[in-house]
Structure formats: structure tokens, C-alpha cells
Scaffold this motif. Structure first.
Motif, mmCIF file in Angstrom:
data_model
loop_
_atom_site.group_PDB
_atom_site.id
_atom_site.type_symbol
_atom_site.label_atom_id
_atom_site.label_comp_id
_atom_site.label_asym_id
_atom_site.label_seq_id
_atom_site.Cartn_x
_atom_site.Cartn_y
_atom_site.Cartn_z
ATOM 1 N N THR A 46 0.829 -1.207 0.000
ATOM 2 C CA THR A 46 0.000 0.000 0.000
ATOM 3 C C THR A 46 0.858 1.248 0.000
ATOM 4 O O THR A 46 0.634 2.188 -0.782
ATOM 5 N N LEU A 50 0.874 4.158 -3.131
ATOM 6 C CA LEU A 50 0.271 5.481 -2.954
ATOM 7 C C LEU A 50 0.981 6.497 -3.848
ATOM 8 O O LEU A 50 2.212 6.476 -3.970
ATOM 9 N N ASP A 59 -5.581 7.568 10.005
ATOM 10 C CA ASP A 59 -5.864 6.126 9.955
ATOM 11 C C ASP A 59 -7.219 5.896 10.598
ATOM 12 O O ASP A 59 -7.388 6.100 11.809
ATOM 13 N N VAL A 119 -6.495 6.486 5.399
ATOM 14 C CA VAL A 119 -6.383 5.065 5.072
ATOM 15 C C VAL A 119 -7.216 4.268 6.066
ATOM 16 O O VAL A 119 -7.563 4.748 7.145
ATOM 17 N N PHE A 151 -7.486 2.368 0.566
ATOM 18 C CA PHE A 151 -7.519 1.136 1.360
ATOM 19 C C PHE A 151 -7.451 -0.067 0.422
ATOM 20 O O PHE A 151 -7.928 -0.023 -0.718
#
Length: 233
Positions: A46, A50, A59, A119, A151
């Protein structure tokens, strides 16, 4: 399935018969030693996928803080985690002393226009489909114009696989449990398909695209962008 330091069967049973909040308070000290924590491979993929660097990061449903490691890797300003479990936040605070940690219900996020990136990892199954719009609208509100909500989502396993039948059996067991026992414990693996999530994200005001993560299970990273213009009405 669990490490020697993970929860016992008795501890998992007590958790399963609790509310979501109380269950995670109980599980927090040993959560990182269970398969429920997002694997490092997904976190690392992830962060790599990004697009660029960001300012402030959020978060959503941060738990013990696994996702905070992603934000700390890609954000140039302080990061924030939000969760409703005091136990999970206590664990996150120990591992991420530089983060701001907020206890709140993410169906009513207490932020407005503060973040460049949000996220979430492994948490969307804790919300019934009817609850997701409030979560996504709160994330949209928390982001600055042009901000990104990202996500990972795995592809549904084929119907011939063990994983498919395990997920089906788990969801059926949870529905039976919630029909006969209170308080409910909401955790469903089959209510978070990419098409359903995309519909709810677009309804909340995001434009949506995906990027392949190159991991087994055909994982994709959902990249939901908040419009830079203000909608009329």
C-alpha cells in the motif's frame, strides 16, 4: 493459526460474545499476534502504491496502529489514528508515540478539512452496509479538497476454493450469533465487495479508481479522491 503469544480459545470465545468495542478492548494486548492484524506485505505494498507524498494523514479504525506505519512512511506532517476501542488505542500509543490518537465512533468522525490522506485496513467488515455511507461521508468531510482515501481490497475467492467456503461459513455463523445473542458483534467478510464499496464512495462525493498491488489474492488499492470543487446544493 496463532502464535504462542496469541489469545487462547477461551479468550477468543469471550471476545466473540462481547460487543465489538469490548471485544477489541479484550483482544488488544495480543491482537498483533493474531491473523486479524493486516499483514506487513499488504501494508508495504500500500505504501509503495500510494501516489506521492502527503501532508497530514488519518488512519480510520487504526486499531493497534499497523496502518499508522504506512502514514508515517508517506506523510511529512503529524499523523492521526482514530478508533473506538480504548484498549487498541493504548497499544497504538505505545508503538507510535508521535501520533495523535483519538477515541471516537468513525460513523461520526470529529474532523473537518484537516487531512490530505486517509487510510483504513481490515475494518470495513465491522460496518453493516447501511452504516457505510456515514463512515465514507465522515472521511470525505475530514479530507481537504483533493485529499485521498485509500484502502486495500482483495478479490473474492473463487467458489471452488476453501477460502470462499470459509468466509461464507464465518458470515453465516456471525449472523446466527447476532440473531440469538446480544450485544451484536458485527464482522462480515462478504459485505465489502469492490462494486458495493465504489457505489457508496461515489455517493459520498469521491471519484474512485484502483491500482493493482501485485499480491496473491488479486489485491487492489482503492484510491478515492475528494473533489477539488464544492458541489452545489
Amino acid at each position: 493459526m496463532f502464535s504462542p503469544h496469541g489469545p487462547s480459545l477461551r479468550e477468543l470465545t469471550v471476545q466473540a460474545l462481547s460487543s465489538v468495542e469490548r471485544g477489541y478492548d479484550l483482544l488488544a494486548p495480543k491482537f498483533d499476534d493474531t491473523p486479524f492484524r493486516t499483514p506487513d506485505a499488504i501494508l508495504e505494498a500500500t505504501a509503495a502504491a500510494l501516489p506521492g507524498r502527503f501532508g497530514r494523514g488519518l488512519d480510520v479504525c487504526c486499531g493497534t496502529g499497523a496502518g499508522l506505519t504506512v502514514l508515517e512512511a508517506v506523510c511529512d506532517r503529524p499523523v492521526t489514528g482514530v478508533d473506538f476501542s480504548a484498549g487498541m488505542l493504548a497499544r497504538a500509543r505505545a508503538d507510535h508515540p508521535g501520533a495523535t490518537l483519538v477515541r471516537a465512533d468513525v460513523r461520526a468522525l470529529p474532523f473537518a478539512g484537516e487531512f490530505d490522506l486517509a487510510v483504513t485496513f481490515g475494518a470495513l467488515g465491522h460496518f453493516l452496509p447501511a452504516e457505510r455511507p456515514a463512515v465514507f461521508e465522515g472521511v470525505h468531510r475530514a479530507l481537504r479538497p483533493g485529499g485521498l482515501f485509500a484502502f486495500p481490497v482483495g478479490a473474492p475467492p473463487p467458489v471452488t476454493s476453501v477460502a470462499h467456503w470459509a468466509a461464507l461459513g464465518f458470515d453465516l455463523a456471525m449472523r446466527v450469533r447476532n440473531a440469538v445473542w446480544r450485544p451484536p458483534f458485527v464482522m462480515y467478510y462478504r459485505t465489502t465487495s469492490l462494486p458495493a464499496l465504489s457505489v457508496d464512495l461515489m455517493a459520498a462525493g469521491f471519484s474512485v479508481r484502483t491500482a493493482a498491488l501485485g499480491l496473491p489474492g488479486r489485491w487492489q488499492l482503492v484510491l478515492a479522491r475528494k473533489d477539488t470543487f464544492i458541489r452545489a446544493g
